[in-house]
Write a protein that holds these residues in place. Structure first.
Motif, PDB file in Angstrom:
ATOM      1  N   ALA A 199      -5.125   4.660   0.136  1.00 48.23           N
ATOM      2  CA  ALA A 199      -5.197   5.451  -1.145  1.00 48.23           C
ATOM      3  C   ALA A 199      -4.788   6.793  -0.914  1.00 48.23           C
ATOM      4  O   ALA A 199      -4.260   7.449  -1.652  1.00 48.23           O
ATOM      5  CB  ALA A 199      -6.473   5.399  -1.675  1.00 48.23           C
TER       6      ALA A 199
ATOM      7  N   SER B 170      -8.183  12.259  -2.605  1.00 52.31           N
ATOM      8  CA  SER B 170      -7.607  10.952  -2.994  1.00 52.31           C
ATOM      9  C   SER B 170      -8.362   9.728  -3.500  1.00 52.31           C
ATOM     10  O   SER B 170      -8.172   9.024  -4.164  1.00 52.31           O
ATOM     11  CB  SER B 170      -6.568  10.326  -2.147  1.00 52.31           C
ATOM     12  OG  SER B 170      -5.577  11.083  -1.787  1.00 52.31           O
TER      13      SER B 170
ATOM     14  N   ASN C   7      -0.721   6.585   0.000  1.00 47.50           N
ATOM     15  CA  ASN C   7      -0.847   6.985  -1.375  1.00 47.50           C
ATOM     16  C   ASN C   7      -0.732   5.489  -2.365  1.00 47.50           C
ATOM     17  O   ASN C   7      -0.189   5.475  -3.261  1.00 47.50           O
ATOM     18  CB  ASN C   7       0.430   7.917  -1.879  1.00 47.50           C
ATOM     19  CG  ASN C   7       0.066   9.111  -1.079  1.00 47.50           C
ATOM     20  OD1 ASN C   7      -1.006   9.913  -1.430  1.00 47.50           O
ATOM     21  ND2 ASN C   7       1.002   9.728  -0.495  1.00 47.50           N
TER      22      ASN C   7
ATOM     23  N   THR D 261      -3.179   3.061  -3.830  1.00 44.81           N
ATOM     24  CA  THR D 261      -4.434   2.695  -4.337  1.00 44.81           C
ATOM     25  C   THR D 261      -4.594   1.271  -4.744  1.00 44.81           C
ATOM     26  O   THR D 261      -3.942   0.820  -5.441  1.00 44.81           O
ATOM     27  CB  THR D 261      -5.171   3.757  -5.239  1.00 44.81           C
ATOM     28  OG1 THR D 261      -5.219   5.000  -4.704  1.00 44.81           O
ATOM     29  CG2 THR D 261      -6.398   3.073  -5.902  1.00 44.81           C
TER      30      THR D 261
ATOM     31  N   THR E 123      -5.353  -1.575  -7.047  1.00 45.22           N
ATOM     32  CA  THR E 123      -6.129  -1.535  -8.295  1.00 45.22           C
ATOM     33  C   THR E 123      -6.514  -3.067  -8.692  1.00 45.22           C
ATOM     34  O   THR E 123      -7.311  -2.971  -9.739  1.00 45.22           O
ATOM     35  CB  THR E 123      -5.168  -0.942  -9.255  1.00 45.22           C
ATOM     36  OG1 THR E 123      -3.935  -1.550  -9.194  1.00 45.22           O
ATOM     37  CG2 THR E 123      -4.830   0.553  -8.930  1.00 45.22           C
TER      38      THR E 123
ATOM     39  N   ALA F 157      -1.421  -2.460  -5.914  1.00 43.84           N
ATOM     40  CA  ALA F 157      -1.506  -1.205  -5.573  1.00 43.84           C
ATOM     41  C   ALA F 157      -0.677  -0.329  -6.234  1.00 43.84           C
ATOM     42  O   ALA F 157       0.641  -0.462  -6.657  1.00 43.84           O
ATOM     43  CB  ALA F 157      -1.333  -0.869  -4.168  1.00 43.84           C
TER      44      ALA F 157
END
Length: 516
Positions: free
Chosen positions: A45, A56, A177, A179, A181, A195
């Motif tokens: 992330a 983040s 970067n 994440t 989800t 992601a």
């Protein structure tokens, strides 16, 4: 190879294993699976370089006490919390995994012997000596004296330790970067993972196996969100999910008045050995635990300073190396300000191979005890959503009166052992009457676990002894969240051994499927 999801639009791909989290366990598992010939994608992330920031990560709200593992102990970026890690590597002892004198009824579904070969691999990867952790000369029938192994500062950040493997164009892909989800099992086998980046870019993955290695709070939040999206299929009948949150609790149990500083330095100061440092920690043996009604706990002598001396500046410089930061002129000037101490410290370092405490140091007995895992200490989902639409985490946790009583009994034992072993030649220990009260307010030691604990059956835990979810064996967890209890040792060594064992397990399983 490092990739950045920002600005990449919508991407889709398949792989053998997806790992969520580029910290200790995630990177160790990724490297081992890649060595064994499997395609691996790691999702992180945070940014490509981790320096201890947690911007983040979604902030965590606390119902009662603040838990350090959900606050200052979280860090984003490749390397994760290893950019903050103190560095002590110490295996658990057999008594840590078994039902003991406190009769908590909690037993690890793993034998210590199963982890030993992977522990040797951990030492090898850090470049540490493979000798014993036990100081046989100082240990007694009641007191076990052990020497943790501390890698050099430059090797404590996992992103630096594994820099070549991460950068290799033929190795695993590490997406920054990115994440995670959405995590969803596929009927018939496999898992899909989504992601997303802040700018809307997305990465949709189909994997044969997924490893959740995002830390205690975030790993638990991910699975609780995934379970909600699957209408309860992922954690069905796993009543322990999110519960039994526990940590090590620590404070200064006593103040030490030195009487023989040379003996005190030989007894308690850091020792330098090849590429490692060693420190002295003492704990009750299994027999002493049973005799005195003790849980797991470890004591050690440390020194405190005002924070503005040469030693403090030197320590800050080394910690900066760990976070990839160069020293400033002010730090260098602070080191030079006390040239006589610095010169003697150099002598002690290279001649006597000891760390010399600063002149104005104050000495204390720091005591660390395990906390009883209780169901009402937990991580659960709030009604508030994060920027990607998932529910945020709430932490309801606090030490109990029983934890304070356990701390008091461990203090009694340590003070008695200090006298009976002759360690009191170094100085007299004066009990701090306020220590138990401080334990009641403790934020923990960033050694949290228990919320996705291992068990033999899903009525008692969330993952099995091989770290697979009971209901979805294609999803695994590599986090201290799987620890049924904390034990006495720092958890990093055991976590890394478990991560390497998991990588070997998945490689064997994926290899069999490939043959079929």
């Amino acid at each position: 190879m490092i990739e950045d999801l920002r600005g990449r639009g919508a991407l889709n791909t398949e792989t053998d294993v997806v790992i969520v989290g580029a910290g200790f366990a995630g990177l160790f598992a990724a490297v081992r699976l890649t060595e064994l010939g499997f395609r691996v994608i790691v999702l992180e992330a945070g940014p490509a370089v981790g320096k201890g920031e947690s911007a983040s990560l979604e902030p965590v709200r606390f119902v009662r006490n603040t838990l350090g593992s959900g606050d200052v102990g979280r860090a984003a970026g490749i390397g994760g919390t290893s950019s903050l890690w103190g560095g002590a590597l110490l295996p658990m002892v057999a008594a840590d995994l078994e039902v003991d004198a406190l009769d908590w009824g909690i037993r690890w579904p793993v034998q210590l012997s199963e982890l030993e070969p992977f522990g040797r691999d951990v030492e090898r990867r850090f470049g540490l000596p493979n000798d014993s952790y036990v100081d046989e000369e100082l240990s007694t029938d009641d007191l076990l004296v052990r020497l943790p192994k501390w890698p050099a500062f430059g090797r404590r950040n996992i992103a630096r330790l594994l820099e070549k493997e991460i950068a290799s164009p033929t190795g695993f892909a590490c997406w920054a970067n990115a994440t995670a989800t959405r995590i969803e099992p596929v009927p018939g086998g496999g898992v899909t993972v989504e992601a997303r980046a802040d700018d809307g870019s997305s990465l949709s993955l189909r994997a044969r196996k997924v490893i959740i290695a995002a830390g205690v709070v975030e790993s638990t939040r991910l699975l609780l969100n995934a379970d909600r999206l699957s209408d309860g299929r992922i954690l069905e009948s796993c009543e322990a999910a999110g519960k039994y949150l526990h940590d090590h609790l620590a404070t200064h149990a006593a103040v030490l008045e030195p009487s023989d500083r040379n003996f005190l330095t030989r007894l308690s100061a850091f020792r330098f050995q090849a590429n490692a440092m060693r420190s002295v920690r003492f704990e009750p043996t299994a027999a002493a635990r049973n005799q005195h009604g003790l849980g797991a706990g470890i004591g050690h002598i440390l020194f405190t300073t005002e924070g503005d001396g040469s030693f403090d500046a030197l320590r800050d410089i080394y910690r900066g190396f760990q976070r990839r930061q160069m020293p400033g002129l002010g730090q260098i000037g602070r080191v030079a300000r006390d040239a006589p101490w610095f010169a003697r410290a150099i002598y002690e370092r290279f001649v006597n191979r000891r760390l010399l405490p600063p002149h104005r140091a104050n000495f204390v007995l720091n005591l660390i005890v395990e906390q009883r895992p209780l169901a009402h200490n937990r991580v659960f989902l709030s009604d508030e959503r994060d920027r990607f639409g998932n529910f945020k985490a709430l932490v309801d946790w606090a030490p109990s009166a029983e934890d304070q009583a356990n701390f008091e009994r461990m203090t009694d034992f340590c003070l008695a052992a200090w006298r009976s072993t002759g360690f009191d030649r170094a100085g007299r220990l004066l009990r701090r009457t306020e220590a138990a009260e401080e334990i009641g307010r403790s934020p923990g030691t960033i050694h949290a676990g228990g919320t996705l604990r291992m068990a033999t059956q899903k009525s008692e835990g969330v993952v099995d002894s091989r770290l697979r979810l009971f209901n979805c064996p294609d999803i695994c967890v590599a986090s201290t969240a799987v620890f049924p209890r904390t034990g006495g040792a720092n958890p990093t060594f055991t976590l890394l051994a478990l991560a390497l064992r998991l990588a070997e397990d998945l490689a064997n399983e994926l290899g069999e499927r490939r043959l079929h």
